[in-house]
Design an enzyme around this catalytic site. Structure first.
Site, mmCIF file in Angstrom:
data_model
loop_
_atom_site.group_PDB
_atom_site.id
_atom_site.type_symbol
_atom_site.label_atom_id
_atom_site.label_comp_id
_atom_site.label_asym_id
_atom_site.label_seq_id
_atom_site.Cartn_x
_atom_site.Cartn_y
_atom_site.Cartn_z
ATOM 1 N N HIS A 40 65.409 36.047 77.182
ATOM 2 C CA HIS A 40 66.805 36.244 77.577
ATOM 3 C C HIS A 40 67.406 34.942 78.113
ATOM 4 O O HIS A 40 66.871 33.871 77.880
ATOM 5 C CB HIS A 40 66.915 37.407 78.566
ATOM 6 C CG HIS A 40 66.091 38.597 78.119
ATOM 7 N ND1 HIS A 40 66.514 39.450 77.129
ATOM 8 C CD2 HIS A 40 64.839 39.012 78.481
ATOM 9 C CE1 HIS A 40 65.575 40.368 76.920
ATOM 10 N NE2 HIS A 40 64.551 40.125 77.714
ATOM 11 N N GLU A 90 65.532 39.612 84.935
ATOM 12 C CA GLU A 90 64.423 39.228 84.055
ATOM 13 C C GLU A 90 64.615 37.801 83.540
ATOM 14 O O GLU A 90 63.648 37.053 83.392
ATOM 15 C CB GLU A 90 64.341 40.200 82.881
ATOM 16 C CG GLU A 90 63.210 39.882 81.922
ATOM 17 C CD GLU A 90 63.255 40.721 80.663
ATOM 18 O OE1 GLU A 90 64.141 41.590 80.550
ATOM 19 O OE2 GLU A 90 62.402 40.496 79.785
ATOM 20 N N HIS A 105 58.395 37.687 79.539
ATOM 21 C CA HIS A 105 59.336 38.752 79.880
ATOM 22 C C HIS A 105 58.860 39.551 81.079
ATOM 23 O O HIS A 105 57.697 39.494 81.475
ATOM 24 C CB HIS A 105 59.477 39.741 78.701
ATOM 25 C CG HIS A 105 60.130 39.159 77.494
ATOM 26 N ND1 HIS A 105 61.433 39.444 77.140
ATOM 27 C CD2 HIS A 105 59.665 38.295 76.560
ATOM 28 C CE1 HIS A 105 61.741 38.790 76.027
ATOM 29 N NE2 HIS A 105 60.686 38.087 75.650
ATOM 30 N N GLU A 148 54.863 41.112 78.769
ATOM 31 C CA GLU A 148 55.720 41.825 79.713
ATOM 32 C C GLU A 148 54.910 41.845 81.007
ATOM 33 O O GLU A 148 53.985 42.636 81.166
ATOM 34 C CB GLU A 148 56.013 43.246 79.223
ATOM 35 C CG GLU A 148 56.700 43.305 77.862
ATOM 36 C CD GLU A 148 58.199 43.016 77.915
ATOM 37 O OE1 GLU A 148 58.701 42.727 79.009
ATOM 38 O OE2 GLU A 148 58.847 43.072 76.843
HETATM 39 ZN ZN ZN Z 1 62.644 40.927 77.927
#
Ligand code: ZN
Length: 307
Positions: free
Chosen positions: A96, A133, A188, A269
């Protein structure tokens, strides 16, 4: 191995006036989605789009197709002592972008990921307290970069807070390809159900469709994924995700950053930012340093061992 649609990451997170969309750009896999025709089999030709240039770009203005972003970063001379990663190139892809929330039109544009179409990028998730995030992934990527550079590696970031938005997931993959990097990871934090916790690593499924062909990277990416899973777990103590995946591992065919990669690559993640316990840990700089250490250790093992 193909898995069906993941259960997570479509949760929208309201944060004041913002709406943050879940990370990983999850949702249905390409089945049923339009797959644009392509007459060009095999891997995509790395091209830097006109709207985005690689972080270490040495020229401004016109895009330079197929120019490796590593070009401006001269390889470290071989230095066996204490520099086990000398001469190696690693791409870190901070998931992101803090600016995405202000550029929804741009990031919502659909891009071709080989077996379907996805948003260019998403805003990512955030903790209840508002730690995003995007900020998390950039911070951890900086920490990983410092650790790997100390070992002699050339480390390139797909974005370093120097783009107003994105880059698109397609360009994130193209960046690693153009750099001819030895390996890459996309960092992430997840936006899963609040009751779920733990981390997981996402590896590329075999995808041969349109611009995507992961045939050559599935095996080495699996090896990288196992190393990241084991090392991250050991160094951070974070449990495997209890709401998705299997023993901290998942395999997906719907992520453009993996589908279009020509180099070994995984996603991590690092935890579920929608879970109070994970959020607390991920907000702690000392924990983030351990997270980075775990990931850096995995790259070192990946590049200095075989099998
Ligand atoms: Zn992400």
């Amino acid at each position: 191995m193909n898995r069906t649609a993941p259960l997570i990451t479509l949760l929208g997170v309201s944060l004041g006036a913002l709406t943050l969309t879940g990370c990983g750009a999850g949702g249905p896999t390409a089945a049923g989605l339009a797959s644009p025709p392509s007459s060009a089999p095999g891997l995509p030709t790395p091209q830097m789009p006109s709207t985005w240039s690689p972080a270490p770009a040495t020229t401004a203005g016109a895009p330079a197709p197929a120019t490796a972003p590593a070009a401006s970063d001269s390889p470290a001379p071989a230095s066996p002592t204490g520099k086990p990663l000398a001469g190696r190139t690693i791409v870190l892809d901070p998931g992101h972008n803090p600016g995405n929330v202000a550029h929804t039109t741009e990031i919502n544009r659909q891009v071709d990921i080989g077996n379907g179409r996805k948003e260019c990028d998403t805003t990512g998730t955030a903790t209840d307290a508002g730690y995003t995030e995007a900020d998390y992934s950039l911070d951890v990527s900086h920490r990983i970069r410092d650790l790997l550079k100390a070992l002699g590696a050339t480390v390139l970031l797909t974005q370093d807070g120097d783009h107003p938005w994105g880059p698109c997931i397609t360009d994130r993959a193209a960046f690693g390809n153009a750099a001819h990097a030895d390996a890459a990871i996309s960092v992430h934090g997840d936006g899963g159900p609040a009751s779920g916790s733990g981390f997981h690593v996402i590896m590329p499924a075999k995808v041969v469709a349109g611009k995507a062909d992961t045939t050559a990277i599935t095996a080495p990416s699996h090896r990288l994924g196992l190393l990241v899973r084991d090392s991250f777990h050991t160094v951070t103590g974070e449990p495997y995700a209890d709401y998705i995946g299997d023993q901290g591992l998942d395999t997906r065919d719907d992520l453009g950053g993996l589908n279009l990669s020509g180099i070994p690559k995984v996603f991590i993640e690092c935890g579920n930012m929608r879970n109070a316990g994970d959020a607390q840990r991920m907000t702690d700089p000392q924990w983030r340093q351990r997270a980075a250490q775990g990931i850096a250790d995995a790259f070192t093992a990946f590049l200095t061992t075989t099998g």
